[in-house]
Design a protein around this motif. Structure first.
Motif, short mmCIF file in Angstrom:
data_model
loop_
_atom_site.label_atom_id
_atom_site.label_comp_id
_atom_site.label_asym_id
_atom_site.label_seq_id
_atom_site.Cartn_x
_atom_site.Cartn_y
_atom_site.Cartn_z
N VAL A 1 10.17 -0.56 -8.90
CA VAL A 1 9.36 -1.09 -7.81
C VAL A 1 10.11 -0.94 -6.49
N ARG A 2 11.35 -1.34 -6.49
CA ARG A 2 12.15 -1.23 -5.27
C ARG A 2 12.37 0.23 -4.87
N THR A 3 12.51 1.11 -5.85
CA THR A 3 12.65 2.53 -5.56
C THR A 3 11.47 3.03 -4.73
N LEU A 4 10.24 2.68 -5.16
CA LEU A 4 9.05 3.13 -4.44
C LEU A 4 8.92 2.44 -3.09
N THR B 1 0.82 -1.21 0.00
CA THR B 1 0.00 0.00 0.00
C THR B 1 0.86 1.26 0.00
N GLY B 2 1.90 1.25 0.81
CA GLY B 2 2.78 2.41 0.87
C GLY B 2 3.50 2.66 -0.44
N ARG B 3 3.95 1.59 -1.08
CA ARG B 3 4.61 1.71 -2.39
C ARG B 3 3.67 2.34 -3.41
N THR B 4 2.42 1.89 -3.44
CA THR B 4 1.46 2.46 -4.38
C THR B 4 1.21 3.92 -4.07
N THR B 5 1.12 4.26 -2.78
CA THR B 5 0.91 5.66 -2.39
C THR B 5 2.05 6.54 -2.89
N MET B 6 3.27 6.08 -2.74
CA MET B 6 4.42 6.85 -3.23
C MET B 6 4.34 7.02 -4.75
N GLY B 7 3.87 5.97 -5.43
CA GLY B 7 3.72 6.07 -6.88
C GLY B 7 2.71 7.11 -7.28
N VAL C 1 2.34 3.44 -15.54
CA VAL C 1 3.01 4.73 -15.65
C VAL C 1 3.68 5.12 -14.33
N MET C 2 3.18 4.63 -13.21
CA MET C 2 3.80 4.92 -11.92
C MET C 2 5.20 4.35 -11.85
N MET C 3 5.38 3.15 -12.42
CA MET C 3 6.70 2.53 -12.42
C MET C 3 7.66 3.28 -13.35
N ARG C 4 7.14 3.68 -14.50
CA ARG C 4 7.99 4.40 -15.46
C ARG C 4 8.47 5.71 -14.86
N LYS C 5 7.60 6.38 -14.15
CA LYS C 5 7.97 7.68 -13.58
C LYS C 5 8.97 7.51 -12.45
N ALA C 6 8.86 6.42 -11.69
CA ALA C 6 9.81 6.18 -10.59
C ALA C 6 11.22 6.01 -11.13
#
Length: 326
Positions: free
Chosen positions: A278-281, A128-134, A267-272
């Motif tokens: 994924v690990r970045t987020l 959930t936190g990873r998605t929020t950061m995305g 697109v969330m992954m591409r922007k990260a």
């Protein structure tokens, strides 16, 4: 070990609590004694065997679950001995196996758990936190922002409320029923309203006193999202990251003049960016929690009651991140 196994696609009752063979870590892998396993809405869709904008349903029989936290108790070949005994959290990707007392994953997927977090909170932040950061990559929040957050008592909604308040924004949290709206208010929203009340948009407008919303964080879709988008002024943003109110495969495109709509996903992954977005987020999310800026809400179920956890999630009877504990 004990685990939850799925033999036939269908309702939550098809999730069976039973004994299973202990998994063995292969080269480069670790085995985790699971203390908490995350439950996601996607898990319920995979359990039903749904097709569409989802990963392929798992081969059956299967042990569901993709997010775990616990203690590393066995190492595969090539894994440094220093990992043994570490408190860790990991997203297993689309490999199942999380709803169990033991889970295996590549050592490259694990993160040490910050001291201030328990296992269930760590699971919440890894998913959930990873998605929020995305999601938060797509907007800048500050004192001039007015953020409307449907499903503000949910896992992502709880974190969005906290982040927006920390940025100085005015926060409008929407939730279903008085118990959930009370939670949203206690979490720091400037205004918490019950979206089951047909007059809720008028209450928001009265509270804002002529100000318009600047961003809607939409994980719901349907009539609630449509009314929320109507609160946006020119230049406002409608950030769509889910459709829990309309079903996973239903759209949420509400064309409003002067409003930018973005449907978030890959697109969330591409922007990260970076070699492993994924690990970045995940690292960003864990850092926010470690510093005390974000505190996830968690609803805990015993592992043996995975079916009850699925039913509660599907009927929107949960608050925060749903976690199974062996």
């Amino acid at each position: 070990m004990h685990a939850i196994r799925l033999y036939t696609f269908g309702p939550a009752e098809n999730l069976t609590y039973e004994e299973a063979e202990d998994p063995l870590p292969g080269p480069g892998q670790v085995r985790i004694a699971v203390e908490a396993a995350g439950v996601h809405l996607l898990d319920t869709a995979l359990r039903e065997g749904m097709q569409g904008p989802l990963p392929e349903p798992p081969a059956l029989p299967s042990i569901p679950g993709r997010e775990v936290a616990g203690v590393i108790e066995s190492l595969g070949d090539g894994v440094a001995a220093l990992w043994l005994g570490k408190r860790v959290v990991a997203h297993l990707g689309f490999a199942p196996g999380g709803y169990a007392e033991l889970a295996v994953t590549d050592v490259d997927r694990v993160h040490e758990i910050p001291e201030r977090l328990d296992f269930a909170q760590a699971v919440a932040m890894i998913g959930t936190g990873r998605t929020t950061m995305g999601i938060l990559q797509f907007t800048e929040l500050g004192p001039d922002s007015v953020a409307v957050i449907p499903a503000a008592a949910g896992g992502i909604g709880t974190l969005l409320v906290q982040y927006a308040r920390g940025a100085g924004a005015t926060v409008i949290g929407l939730a279903g029923g008085p118990e959930k709206t009370a939670r949203v208010q206690a979490n720091g929203a400037d205004l918490a309203v019950d979206y089951k009340d047909p007059a809720w948009p008028d209450k928001v407008r009265a509270f804002l006193g002529g100000r318009a919303a600047t961003v809607v964080f939409d994980g719901v879709g349907g009539d609630v999202a449509r009314a929320a988008v109507d609160l946006l002024g020119p230049g406002g943003q409608h950030l769509v990251f889910g459709w829990s109110g309309e079903g996973l495969q239903d759209g949420a495109a509400y064309v409003v003049e002067g409003v930018t709509e973005q449907v978030l996903g890959p697109v969330m992954m591409r922007k990260a960016g970076g070699p492993n977005p994924v690990r970045t987020l995940e690292l960003r999310a864990l850092a926010e929690a470690a510093e005390g800026r974000l505190t996830p809400a968690v609803q805990r179920f015993p592992l043996a009651e995975a079916a009850a956890a699925h039913r509660a999630l599907e009927t929107r009877g949960t608050t925060g991140k749903v976690v199974l504990e062996p």
